[in-house]
Each structure stands twice: as C-alpha cells, then as structure tokens.
Design an enzyme around this catalytic site. Structure first.
Site, PDB file in Angstrom:
ATOM      1  N   LYS A  72      28.628  44.423  35.259  1.00 49.68           N
ATOM      2  CA  LYS A  72      29.391  43.285  34.948  1.00 49.68           C
ATOM      3  C   LYS A  72      30.343  43.087  35.735  1.00 49.68           C
ATOM      4  O   LYS A  72      31.240  43.907  35.878  1.00 49.68           O
ATOM      5  CB  LYS A  72      29.648  42.776  33.461  1.00 49.68           C
ATOM      6  N   LYS A  96      37.038  48.144  31.961  1.00 54.01           N
ATOM      7  CA  LYS A  96      37.638  46.753  31.090  1.00 54.01           C
ATOM      8  C   LYS A  96      36.839  46.445  30.017  1.00 54.01           C
ATOM      9  O   LYS A  96      36.708  46.354  28.817  1.00 54.01           O
ATOM     10  CB  LYS A  96      37.717  45.697  32.148  1.00 54.01           C
ATOM     11  N   LYS A 108      31.133  44.748  40.737  1.00 54.46           N
ATOM     12  CA  LYS A 108      31.912  43.706  41.462  1.00 54.46           C
ATOM     13  C   LYS A 108      31.218  43.267  42.814  1.00 54.46           C
ATOM     14  O   LYS A 108      30.494  44.244  43.337  1.00 54.46           O
ATOM     15  CB  LYS A 108      33.187  44.269  41.817  1.00 54.46           C
ATOM     16  N   THR A 192      40.633  34.108  30.589  1.00 54.14           N
ATOM     17  CA  THR A 192      41.284  35.174  31.087  1.00 54.14           C
ATOM     18  C   THR A 192      42.871  34.955  30.710  1.00 54.14           C
ATOM     19  O   THR A 192      43.212  35.944  30.428  1.00 54.14           O
ATOM     20  CB  THR A 192      41.000  35.334  32.599  1.00 54.14           C
ATOM     21  N   ASN A 223      43.508  30.118  38.472  1.00 53.65           N
ATOM     22  CA  ASN A 223      42.861  29.956  37.143  1.00 53.65           C
ATOM     23  C   ASN A 223      43.580  30.839  36.024  1.00 53.65           C
ATOM     24  O   ASN A 223      44.197  30.043  35.145  1.00 53.65           O
ATOM     25  CB  ASN A 223      41.476  30.283  37.182  1.00 53.65           C
ATOM     26  N   SER A 360      32.404  35.636  29.190  1.00 53.40           N
ATOM     27  CA  SER A 360      31.433  35.767  30.020  1.00 53.40           C
ATOM     28  C   SER A 360      30.190  36.527  29.198  1.00 53.40           C
ATOM     29  O   SER A 360      28.940  36.168  29.271  1.00 53.40           O
ATOM     30  CB  SER A 360      31.525  36.915  31.139  1.00 53.40           C
TER      31      SER A 360
HETATM   32  N1  GLU Z   1      36.208  38.405  37.623  1.00 58.09           N
HETATM   33  C1  GLU Z   1      36.738  38.537  36.121  1.00 58.09           C
HETATM   34  C2  GLU Z   1      37.370  39.948  35.973  1.00 58.09           C
HETATM   35  O1  GLU Z   1      37.724  40.532  36.944  1.00 58.09           O
HETATM   36  C3  GLU Z   1      35.853  38.140  35.254  1.00 58.09           C
HETATM   37  C4  GLU Z   1      34.534  39.035  35.151  1.00 58.09           C
HETATM   38  C5  GLU Z   1      33.347  38.364  34.559  1.00 58.09           C
HETATM   39  O2  GLU Z   1      33.527  37.604  33.552  1.00 58.09           O
HETATM   40  O3  GLU Z   1      32.105  39.287  34.450  1.00 58.09           O
HETATM   41  O4  GLU Z   1      37.585  40.401  35.057  1.00 58.09           O
END
Ligand code: GLU
Length: 434
Positions: A72, A96, A108, A192, A223, A360
C-alpha cells in the site's frame, strides 16, 4: 533535493533498521529481508501532447514487503522522482502500516514529471498510460496505490477507471483517495493532517500545553500542511509561519489560517500573493525562505513538504523543541542524533503521517464490503488508532530510553517480525524451531 541525496536516500532509510534491531525482538534475518524491496518496476509512458508532439515519461512502482498484506502506498508526480527515492518511500510505507497495525505491506510509485506544466488532458493521458503499464502489477489483493505529492482524488479516479476498463470490471478497491462519488471515503481528504493533529493532541495532554501559548511553523502548504494548520488554528494554536515551494511568510502573532488557505487555493502561490496587490496590503506578513522557517524560534515545527529538509548541516540550528514529521523523510539519519542531543522530540513520519494510509485502509474496507461509513465514524476510528499507537510508541520510547523514531521502528519491526516468523520457515532453517 540535491542529486547526491537522491542516490543515498534508500540507504539512509534502511540504515535506521540496524539501530532499531538493537532494541527489537526479531532475528537478524528479518532485518536482512527488509533491506531489499520485493519488486521494482520501471516503465516508459509515451504521451501525445496537446501540440501533437510525443513525450515519453519515466515511472516507477516499488513493492517493498507484503508479509502483512497487500502493499500500500501513494504515487507521486514530481520532476525530482528517482528510483531510490521511490524505494525509500515504499520502505517507509511498510513500517508505517505496521506501526498503526494495518494489514498491509509497503509500496510506492512515482512519475518523473512536473504536473503543473501539463494541461488537464495531458495529465489524464499520462495517468492512464501509467496505469496501463501497471495493470498487472497493482490490484486490490496485491498492491493498492493512493495519492502522494502532486497527485489528488481526480487522478485516483482516472486510475481506477483505467484499471477497471482494462480488467473489464468495476474495481474501486484497486486504489484509494478516490473522489467520493467514485467510491472514495469521507474523511480521506484531511486524514494525513488529522492523524498528525491527533498525535499533537496526545502530546498536548501529556505536556499540559495551553494552545494559545504554542507557536507553530508549518513547512509545506499542500494537502497535509493546510489541514493540520487549520485544525491547530481552530483549537487556538498560533500558526506563525507557513511556506510552500515558492517561499514562506511569518507573522509574530499568528495567521488567520482559513484565509491563508483561501488565498493559497485561489492563487496557487503564497509569496506572490503576499508581495503583490491588495492582499499584500491587507495582510501584514514578513517574507521568509523555507530554510529560515525551519530555524524559527517556535514550539512546534511541522515539516510537511518533501524529504531531506533537516540535515547534518542545519540540525544544530533547529530551535523547536518538538518536530512533527508530516512529510515523509524530512529529517535525515545524520540529523537525528544531533536533534536528540539538543533535546528535540521528533514525532516520526511513520507514525505522525499515518492518518492518510489509515483512512485509505478504511476506504478499501468500505469498497470491499460495499457499505459506507459516516464522516463521524471515520474520525472516531482514526482517532482511536492514532491515539492508541501514539501511546504504544511513546511508552516504548520511555521504557527503552530511546528516541521516538527508533521506538516506532522497534514497534513496527516486532510486528513485521511476528508475521515473518509465523510463516515458520525461518525458525526451521535457523534451528530455532521448538
Ligand atoms: N501517500 C500517503 C503516505 O505517504 C498515503 C498512502 C496511502 O494512502 O496509501 O502515507
């Protein structure tokens, strides 16, 4: 980001594992496995531009580790994207997701592009071309993308649509951060910032802060930066400095954040607005650079832009006693001990900005069950997870006498280690089977 940093960013990221390993309850083999991303895909995306010419863009998608579930993580569109950067970002996603207990691994993606130079139709063609290349790599049970720097809900909607066309079935759970009418979750947009806000509220409780005495500087007004500034301002905190890629502004008594957000979203630029025309006269603010913002004498510093902002070069000049990493990787591993020596508390990215991926996860759950939650339910569940895991990490920090980042890595490493050892194979070969 400087070129030499880009080369080293993944090595810098995995270097933190060795330190966490000293305090974790896992086998060395777990650490070794996590130093190598599982898969990395590089793609070329030919795009027909509006003037009829052809441009070929380069994109990446990395799946770092999927032991705890599908990988993810977001997709960024930025001119400075590199493969090591995407690998580092995927690695951070693995940790994370583990630190907040989500059933996911880390992934990613990135495309080397300045999206601000593309028309909306060029951006859509680029996005659909990227998904075409990724169509067999991503999926609701394998790898689930989301927004990141310079990507948004509209782009996620195009991606979902393209994936659904290719696979000839409507597949909302392939991607999160979608527009609400296309299966997005309420509360994803500010998640976030909200997750980081809940972390700060826990700190407020522990340290008996009076919000109106707390001065905050926010680097990055995209954001995440906008939402956390808005929430803190609404609680009475004094947001005295904000910046974006063009530069920053400072006001000793603090800004009225809602009007800053309004101005930023009207003009797409902070400094320009403050230095020209009527707003400049109406709002009394001093121009500062991004570097100056980091070194301000404030109580809370929130880097919410890009990686490698606080380095060995400027770490000693950081005055804020509390740094909340809303961006991914804003503090380098060389800067960590310098900040620690000066008594700075760093609430690490893999915890502080985990609110986005947590909502998410809620979106993915809602898509798969077909039953949608209210905004209040999303907020309550996000708050519960963030506050619980903040305290798990904080207690680990205190019990082990380590910094908060190492504590977050220890918590995550133990969870990933448990999943790896539950597969049984490692103990068999390392002779540790009972
Ligand atoms: N891009 C965000 C992060 O770095 C969200 C990732 C997601 O929602 O999967 O955590």
């Amino acid at each position: 980001m400087a070129a030499h940093d880009a080369r080293n960013i993944f090595d810098d990221a995995i270097g933190r594992l060795d330190q966490a390993f000293q305090h974790a309850d896992v086998d060395q083999e777990v650490v070794e496995r996590l130093k190598h991303p599982k898969q990395a895909l590089t793609v070329s995306i030919p795009v027909r531009m509006d003037d009829g010419s052809l441009r070929v863009f380069t994109g990446y998608r990395v799946r770092h580790d999927d032991t705890r579930g599908p990988t993810k993580g977001g997709i960024r569109y930025h001119p400075d994207v590199t493969l090591p950067e995407v690998q580092a970002l995927a690695f951070w996603m693995t940790f994370k997701c583990a630190v907040v207990g989500l059933p996911y691994g880390g992934g990613k993606g990135g495309v080397i592009v300045n999206p601000k130079e593309l028309s909306r139709l060029e951006l859509e063609r680029l996005t659909r071309g990227y998904v075409e290349q990724l169509a067999d790599f991503i999926g609701p049970e394998t790898d689930v993308p989301a927004p990141d720097v310079y990507t948004n809900a509209m782009i996620m909607g195009w991606m979902m649509d393209e994936y659904s066309k290719i696979h000839r079935r409507r597949t909302p759970a392939v991607i999160t951060g979608k527009p609400i009418p296309l299966g997005g979750s309420l509360g994803r947009d500010d998640a976030t910032g909200r997750g980081a806000y809940y972390c700060l509220k826990e700190l407020e409780r522990k340290r008996n802060w009076k919000p109106d005495q707390i001065r905050v500087a926010v680097q990055g007004f995209g954001n995440a930066g906008q939402h956390i500034a808005r929430m803190l301002h609404a609680d009475g905190y004094r947001v005295v400095a904000v910046s974006d890629s063009q530069g920053g502004i400072y006001k000793h008594d603090g800004f009225d954040v809602p009007s800053l957000i309004h101005i930023k979203n009207e003009s797409r630029k902070l400094q320009a607005v403050y230095c020209t025309g009527s707003v400049c006269e109406a709002i009394d603010a001093q121009s500062i650079s991004n570097a100056e913002l980091l070194e301000l004498e404030v109580d809370v510093l929130i880097p919410a832009a890009l990686e490698n902002q606080i380095t060995a070069e400027n770490a000693e000049r950081i005055q804020a006693p509390v740094i909340v990493e809303v961006a991914n990787g804003p503090v380098t591993s060389e800067a960590d001990p310098l900040l620690g020596r000066n008594g700075r508390l760093v609430v690490p990215d893999i915890l502080a900005n985990a609110g986005g991926v947590t909502v998410s996860y809620f979106e993915w759950v809602q898509n798969r069950s077909g039953y949608y939650w209210t905004e209040e339910q999303v907020h309550a569940r996000l708050r519960e997870i963030m506050c619980r895991e903040f305290n798990v990490v904080y207690d680990t920090m205190q019990q082990k006498g380590i910094d908060m980042r190492t504590a977050a890595y220890v918590v995550a490493l133990n969870r990933i280690g448990e999943a790896i050892s539950s597969q049984g194979t490692m103990q068999f070969f390392t002779g540790k089977i009972k």
